[in-house]
Design a protein around this motif. Structure first.
Motif, PDB file in Angstrom:
ATOM      1  N   ILE A 172      -2.747   7.553   7.597  1.00 40.28           N
ATOM      2  CA  ILE A 172      -1.447   6.168   6.396  1.00 40.28           C
ATOM      3  C   ILE A 172      -2.427   5.494   6.113  1.00 40.28           C
ATOM      4  CG2 ILE A 172       0.274   5.830   7.321  1.00 40.28           C
ATOM      5  CD1 ILE A 172       0.527   8.465   7.559  1.00 40.28           C
ATOM      6  N   THR A 173      -3.320   4.512   6.555  1.00 40.89           N
ATOM      7  CA  THR A 173      -4.046   3.919   5.801  1.00 40.89           C
ATOM      8  C   THR A 173      -4.595   4.344   5.195  1.00 40.89           C
ATOM      9  OG1 THR A 173      -4.205   3.232   9.382  1.00 40.89           O
ATOM     10  CG2 THR A 173      -5.242   1.662   7.109  1.00 40.89           C
ATOM     11  N   LEU A 174      -6.033   4.454   5.619  1.00 34.66           N
ATOM     12  CA  LEU A 174      -6.088   5.282   3.622  1.00 34.66           C
ATOM     13  C   LEU A 174      -5.522   5.611   2.393  1.00 34.66           C
ATOM     14  CD1 LEU A 174      -9.341   6.696   5.588  1.00 34.66           C
ATOM     15  CD2 LEU A 174     -10.149   4.530   4.489  1.00 34.66           C
ATOM     16  N   ASP A 175      -4.686   6.182   3.039  1.00 31.49           N
ATOM     17  CA  ASP A 175      -3.428   6.716   1.631  1.00 31.49           C
ATOM     18  C   ASP A 175      -2.850   5.470   1.426  1.00 31.49           C
ATOM     19  OD1 ASP A 175      -5.168   9.429   1.934  1.00 31.49           O
ATOM     20  OD2 ASP A 175      -2.153  10.204   2.049  1.00 31.49           O
ATOM     21  N   SER A 176      -2.216   4.541   2.186  1.00 29.55           N
ATOM     22  CA  SER A 176      -1.967   2.717   1.756  1.00 29.55           C
ATOM     23  C   SER A 176      -2.441   2.605   0.942  1.00 29.55           C
ATOM     24  CB  SER A 176      -1.107   2.576   3.111  1.00 29.55           C
ATOM     25  OG  SER A 176      -0.775   3.338   3.972  1.00 29.55           O
ATOM     26  N   HIS A 177      -3.371   2.224   1.123  1.00 35.73           N
ATOM     27  CA  HIS A 177      -4.518   2.002   0.180  1.00 35.73           C
ATOM     28  C   HIS A 177      -5.419   2.355  -1.132  1.00 35.73           C
ATOM     29  CE1 HIS A 177      -5.432  -2.051   3.112  1.00 35.73           C
ATOM     30  NE2 HIS A 177      -5.303  -1.078   3.860  1.00 35.73           N
ATOM     31  N   LEU A 178      -5.888   3.425  -1.167  1.00 36.30           N
ATOM     32  CA  LEU A 178      -5.634   4.637  -2.198  1.00 36.30           C
ATOM     33  C   LEU A 178      -5.125   4.485  -3.108  1.00 36.30           C
ATOM     34  CD1 LEU A 178      -7.345   7.606  -0.495  1.00 36.30           C
ATOM     35  CD2 LEU A 178      -8.399   5.853  -2.071  1.00 36.30           C
ATOM     36  N   ASP A 179      -3.509   4.410  -2.801  1.00 34.20           N
ATOM     37  CA  ASP A 179      -2.477   4.687  -3.807  1.00 34.20           C
ATOM     38  C   ASP A 179      -1.660   3.403  -3.918  1.00 34.20           C
ATOM     39  OD1 ASP A 179      -3.241   7.013  -4.503  1.00 34.20           O
ATOM     40  OD2 ASP A 179      -1.035   8.194  -2.647  1.00 34.20           O
ATOM     41  N   GLY A 180      -1.348   2.670  -2.915  1.00 35.14           N
ATOM     42  CA  GLY A 180      -0.920   1.210  -2.750  1.00 35.14           C
ATOM     43  C   GLY A 180       0.241   1.640  -3.097  1.00 35.14           C
ATOM     44  N   GLN A 181       0.901   2.752  -2.163  1.00 34.70           N
ATOM     45  CA  GLN A 181       1.709   2.672  -1.672  1.00 34.70           C
ATOM     46  C   GLN A 181       1.656   2.407   0.378  1.00 34.70           C
ATOM     47  OE1 GLN A 181       4.985   3.713  -2.876  1.00 34.70           O
ATOM     48  NE2 GLN A 181       3.850   3.572  -5.308  1.00 34.70           N
ATOM     49  N   ASP A 182       3.267   1.259   0.927  1.00 31.21           N
ATOM     50  CA  ASP A 182       3.424   1.686   2.300  1.00 31.21           C
ATOM     51  C   ASP A 182       3.375   2.796   2.927  1.00 31.21           C
ATOM     52  OD1 ASP A 182       3.633   0.626   4.864  1.00 31.21           O
ATOM     53  OD2 ASP A 182       3.170  -1.004   4.211  1.00 31.21           O
ATOM     54  N   LEU A 183       2.894   3.555   3.389  1.00 25.58           N
ATOM     55  CA  LEU A 183       3.116   4.536   3.925  1.00 25.58           C
ATOM     56  C   LEU A 183       2.957   4.690   6.005  1.00 25.58           C
ATOM     57  CD1 LEU A 183       0.560   7.371   2.203  1.00 25.58           C
ATOM     58  CD2 LEU A 183       3.420   6.750   1.753  1.00 25.58           C
ATOM     59  N   TYR A 184       3.359   3.433   6.340  1.00 26.37           N
ATOM     60  CA  TYR A 184       3.322   3.252   7.927  1.00 26.37           C
ATOM     61  C   TYR A 184       4.493   2.928   7.727  1.00 26.37           C
ATOM     62  CZ  TYR A 184      -1.105   0.699   7.632  1.00 26.37           C
ATOM     63  OH  TYR A 184      -2.240   0.741   6.804  1.00 26.37           O
ATOM     64  N   ARG A 185       5.875   2.529   7.281  1.00 29.69           N
ATOM     65  CA  ARG A 185       7.185   2.478   7.316  1.00 29.69           C
ATOM     66  C   ARG A 185       7.859   4.402   7.316  1.00 29.69           C
ATOM     67  NH1 ARG A 185      12.609   2.440   6.517  1.00 29.69           N
ATOM     68  NH2 ARG A 185      13.527   0.692   7.864  1.00 29.69           N
ATOM     69  N   PRO A 186       7.449   5.359   6.409  1.00 28.74           N
ATOM     70  CA  PRO A 186       8.219   6.386   6.125  1.00 28.74           C
ATOM     71  C   PRO A 186       7.666   7.051   7.301  1.00 28.74           C
ATOM     72  CG  PRO A 186       7.223   5.307   4.014  1.00 28.74           C
ATOM     73  CD  PRO A 186       7.337   4.759   4.923  1.00 28.74           C
ATOM     74  N   TYR A 187       6.226   6.946   7.948  1.00 20.46           N
ATOM     75  CA  TYR A 187       5.685   7.917   9.175  1.00 20.46           C
ATOM     76  C   TYR A 187       6.448   7.707   9.820  1.00 20.46           C
ATOM     77  CZ  TYR A 187       1.970   9.855  12.221  1.00 20.46           C
ATOM     78  OH  TYR A 187       1.743  10.186  13.003  1.00 20.46           O
TER      79      TYR A 187
END
Length: 199
Positions: A172-187
Protein backbone atom coordinates in the motif's frame (compact mmCIF):
# COMPACT_ATOMS: atom_id res chain seq x y z
CA UNK A 1 25.05 13.12 40.77
CA UNK A 2 25.40 11.63 37.27
CA UNK A 3 23.59 8.37 36.70
CA UNK A 4 25.93 5.41 36.34
CA UNK A 5 25.69 3.43 33.12
CA UNK A 6 25.41 -0.31 33.68
CA UNK A 7 26.76 -2.80 31.16
CA UNK A 8 23.18 -3.61 30.09
CA UNK A 9 22.38 0.05 29.54
CA UNK A 10 25.58 0.59 27.47
CA UNK A 11 24.73 -2.51 25.39
CA UNK A 12 21.15 -1.30 24.79
CA UNK A 13 22.47 2.16 23.83
CA UNK A 14 24.98 0.67 21.37
CA UNK A 15 22.31 -1.57 19.82
CA UNK A 16 19.94 1.38 19.39
CA UNK A 17 22.62 3.51 17.67
CA UNK A 18 23.61 0.62 15.39
CA UNK A 19 19.96 -0.09 14.51
CA UNK A 20 19.33 3.61 13.76
CA UNK A 21 22.36 3.77 11.45
CA UNK A 22 21.54 0.43 9.81
CA UNK A 23 17.93 1.47 9.19
CA UNK A 24 19.09 4.64 7.43
CA UNK A 25 21.72 2.85 5.30
CA UNK A 26 19.50 -0.15 4.47
CA UNK A 27 16.66 2.23 3.53
CA UNK A 28 18.94 4.01 1.02
CA UNK A 29 20.90 1.05 -0.34
CA UNK A 30 18.94 -2.11 0.42
CA UNK A 31 20.23 -5.32 1.96
CA UNK A 32 22.73 -6.16 -0.77
CA UNK A 33 23.96 -2.63 -1.43
CA UNK A 34 24.60 -1.74 2.22
CA UNK A 35 28.12 -2.42 3.52
CA UNK A 36 28.80 -3.10 7.18
CA UNK A 37 31.66 -0.56 7.08
CA UNK A 38 29.21 2.15 5.99
CA UNK A 39 26.76 1.24 8.75
CA UNK A 40 29.55 1.20 11.34
CA UNK A 41 30.83 4.60 10.14
CA UNK A 42 27.32 6.10 10.26
CA UNK A 43 26.93 4.81 13.84
CA UNK A 44 30.40 5.93 14.95
CA UNK A 45 31.46 2.37 15.81
CA UNK A 46 33.69 -0.29 14.32
CA UNK A 47 32.49 -3.22 12.25
CA UNK A 48 33.44 -5.36 15.27
CA UNK A 49 30.66 -3.70 17.27
CA UNK A 50 28.13 -4.90 14.69
CA UNK A 51 29.49 -8.45 14.82
CA UNK A 52 29.48 -8.33 18.61
CA UNK A 53 25.85 -7.16 18.81
CA UNK A 54 24.27 -8.87 15.79
CA UNK A 55 26.68 -11.21 14.03
CA UNK A 56 25.98 -11.29 10.29
CA UNK A 57 24.57 -8.45 8.18
CA UNK A 58 21.37 -10.45 7.58
CA UNK A 59 20.74 -10.68 11.33
CA UNK A 60 21.14 -6.91 11.63
CA UNK A 61 18.76 -6.44 8.70
CA UNK A 62 16.13 -8.70 10.34
CA UNK A 63 16.48 -6.74 13.59
CA UNK A 64 15.98 -3.43 11.74
CA UNK A 65 12.82 -4.66 9.97
CA UNK A 66 11.46 -6.19 13.18
CA UNK A 67 11.96 -2.95 15.13
CA UNK A 68 10.37 -0.95 12.30
CA UNK A 69 7.29 -3.19 12.25
CA UNK A 70 6.98 -3.00 16.04
CA UNK A 71 7.13 0.83 15.98
CA UNK A 72 4.53 0.90 13.20
CA UNK A 73 2.12 -1.37 15.06
CA UNK A 74 2.59 0.55 18.33
CA UNK A 75 1.84 3.85 16.59
CA UNK A 76 -1.22 2.43 14.88
CA UNK A 77 -2.45 0.92 18.16
CA UNK A 78 -2.23 4.34 19.80
CA UNK A 79 -4.76 5.90 17.41
CA UNK A 80 -7.05 2.82 17.57
CA UNK A 81 -7.27 3.20 21.36
CA UNK A 82 -8.74 6.67 20.91
CA UNK A 83 -11.92 5.19 19.40
CA UNK A 84 -14.58 4.02 21.87
CA UNK A 85 -17.42 2.92 19.57
CA UNK A 86 -17.50 1.50 16.06
CA UNK A 87 -19.14 4.73 14.89
CA UNK A 88 -16.13 6.69 16.28
CA UNK A 89 -13.67 5.04 13.87
CA UNK A 90 -12.33 7.80 11.65
CA UNK A 91 -10.82 6.25 8.52
CA UNK A 92 -9.20 9.56 7.53
CA UNK A 93 -7.44 9.75 10.90
CA UNK A 94 -6.28 6.13 10.55
CA UNK A 95 -5.05 6.80 7.00
CA UNK A 96 -3.17 9.92 8.16
CA UNK A 97 -1.48 7.95 10.95
CA UNK A 98 -0.52 5.11 8.57
CA UNK A 99 0.93 7.62 6.08
CA UNK A 100 2.86 9.31 8.89
CA UNK A 101 4.20 6.01 10.30
CA UNK A 102 5.19 4.55 6.93
CA UNK A 103 8.09 7.07 6.65
CA UNK A 104 8.19 6.95 2.87
CA UNK A 105 8.94 4.41 0.18
CA UNK A 106 12.53 3.55 1.16
CA UNK A 107 11.51 1.93 4.41
CA UNK A 108 8.53 0.15 2.84
CA UNK A 109 10.94 -1.23 0.24
CA UNK A 110 12.80 -2.90 3.12
CA UNK A 111 9.67 -4.94 3.81
CA UNK A 112 9.74 -6.23 0.24
CA UNK A 113 13.45 -6.94 0.53
CA UNK A 114 12.73 -8.95 3.67
CA UNK A 115 10.04 -10.94 1.84
CA UNK A 116 12.42 -11.71 -1.05
CA UNK A 117 15.27 -12.53 1.34
CA UNK A 118 13.07 -15.02 3.24
CA UNK A 119 11.73 -16.58 0.02
CA UNK A 120 15.27 -17.13 -1.26
CA UNK A 121 16.72 -18.32 2.07
CA UNK A 122 14.78 -21.22 3.61
CA UNK A 123 17.17 -21.36 6.58
CA UNK A 124 16.51 -17.71 7.42
CA UNK A 125 12.78 -18.27 6.89
CA UNK A 126 12.88 -21.12 9.39
CA UNK A 127 14.84 -18.98 11.89
CA UNK A 128 12.24 -16.20 11.87
CA UNK A 129 9.11 -18.36 11.47
CA UNK A 130 8.29 -18.32 15.19
CA UNK A 131 8.85 -14.57 15.37
CA UNK A 132 6.53 -13.98 12.39
CA UNK A 133 3.85 -16.20 13.92
CA UNK A 134 4.11 -14.29 17.20
CA UNK A 135 3.66 -10.97 15.37
CA UNK A 136 0.56 -12.35 13.62
CA UNK A 137 -0.82 -13.77 16.87
CA UNK A 138 -0.24 -10.52 18.77
CA UNK A 139 -1.80 -8.39 16.03
CA UNK A 140 -4.75 -10.80 15.70
CA UNK A 141 -5.32 -10.62 19.45
CA UNK A 142 -5.12 -6.81 19.37
CA UNK A 143 -7.62 -6.64 16.49
CA UNK A 144 -10.01 -9.08 18.16
CA UNK A 145 -9.97 -7.30 21.55
CA UNK A 146 -10.33 -3.82 20.09
CA UNK A 147 -13.08 -4.70 17.64
CA UNK A 148 -15.04 -6.18 20.58
CA UNK A 149 -14.16 -3.14 22.75
CA UNK A 150 -15.75 -0.71 20.25
CA UNK A 151 -18.84 -2.89 19.78
CA UNK A 152 -17.95 -4.64 16.54
CA UNK A 153 -17.61 -8.21 15.36
CA UNK A 154 -15.21 -9.61 12.76
CA UNK A 155 -16.51 -11.34 9.64
CA UNK A 156 -13.26 -13.33 9.33
CA UNK A 157 -10.79 -14.82 11.78
CA UNK A 158 -8.67 -12.17 13.53
CA UNK A 159 -5.38 -13.89 12.65
CA UNK A 160 -6.37 -14.08 8.98
CA UNK A 161 -7.09 -10.36 8.99
CA UNK A 162 -3.77 -9.77 10.78
CA UNK A 163 -1.93 -11.70 8.04
CA UNK A 164 -3.67 -9.67 5.32
CA UNK A 165 -2.88 -6.36 7.04
CA UNK A 166 0.80 -7.26 7.49
CA UNK A 167 1.12 -8.57 3.91
CA UNK A 168 -0.52 -5.46 2.42
CA UNK A 169 1.25 -2.83 4.53
CA UNK A 170 4.38 -2.35 2.39
CA UNK A 171 2.52 -2.70 -0.90
CA UNK A 172 0.00 0.00 0.00
CA UNK A 173 2.81 2.39 0.92
CA UNK A 174 4.90 1.66 -2.18
CA UNK A 175 2.03 1.74 -4.65
CA UNK A 176 0.80 5.03 -3.15
CA UNK A 177 4.21 6.53 -3.95
CA UNK A 178 4.67 4.88 -7.35
CA UNK A 179 1.35 5.96 -8.82
CA UNK A 180 0.81 9.13 -6.82
CA UNK A 181 -2.57 7.73 -5.72
CA UNK A 182 -3.22 7.56 -1.98
CA UNK A 183 -4.30 3.97 -1.27
CA UNK A 184 -4.29 4.15 2.54
CA UNK A 185 -7.91 5.25 2.85
CA UNK A 186 -9.41 2.81 0.29
CA UNK A 187 -7.50 -0.07 1.86
CA UNK A 188 -8.71 0.85 5.34
CA UNK A 189 -12.27 1.06 4.00
CA UNK A 190 -11.80 -2.49 2.72
CA UNK A 191 -10.50 -3.64 6.12
CA UNK A 192 -13.38 -1.92 7.93
CA UNK A 193 -15.87 -3.69 5.66
CA UNK A 194 -14.77 -6.87 7.47
CA UNK A 195 -16.13 -5.47 10.74
CA UNK A 196 -19.84 -5.53 11.50
CA UNK A 197 -21.82 -4.08 14.40
CA UNK A 198 -22.08 -6.68 17.15
CA UNK A 199 -25.61 -8.09 17.59
Amino acid sequence: MAERWTKERRTAHTRRILLDAAEEVFARKGLTGAALEEIADAAGFTRGAIYSQFGAKETLFLAVVDRQREQFLDGFAEVMMSFHRLSDVDIDELADRWRELSSGPDRAALGYELTLFLLRNPDARERVAAQRLETIRTLGEFISKNVARIGGTLTMEAETLARVVLAANDGITLDSHLDGQDLYRPYLQLVMSGIATAP
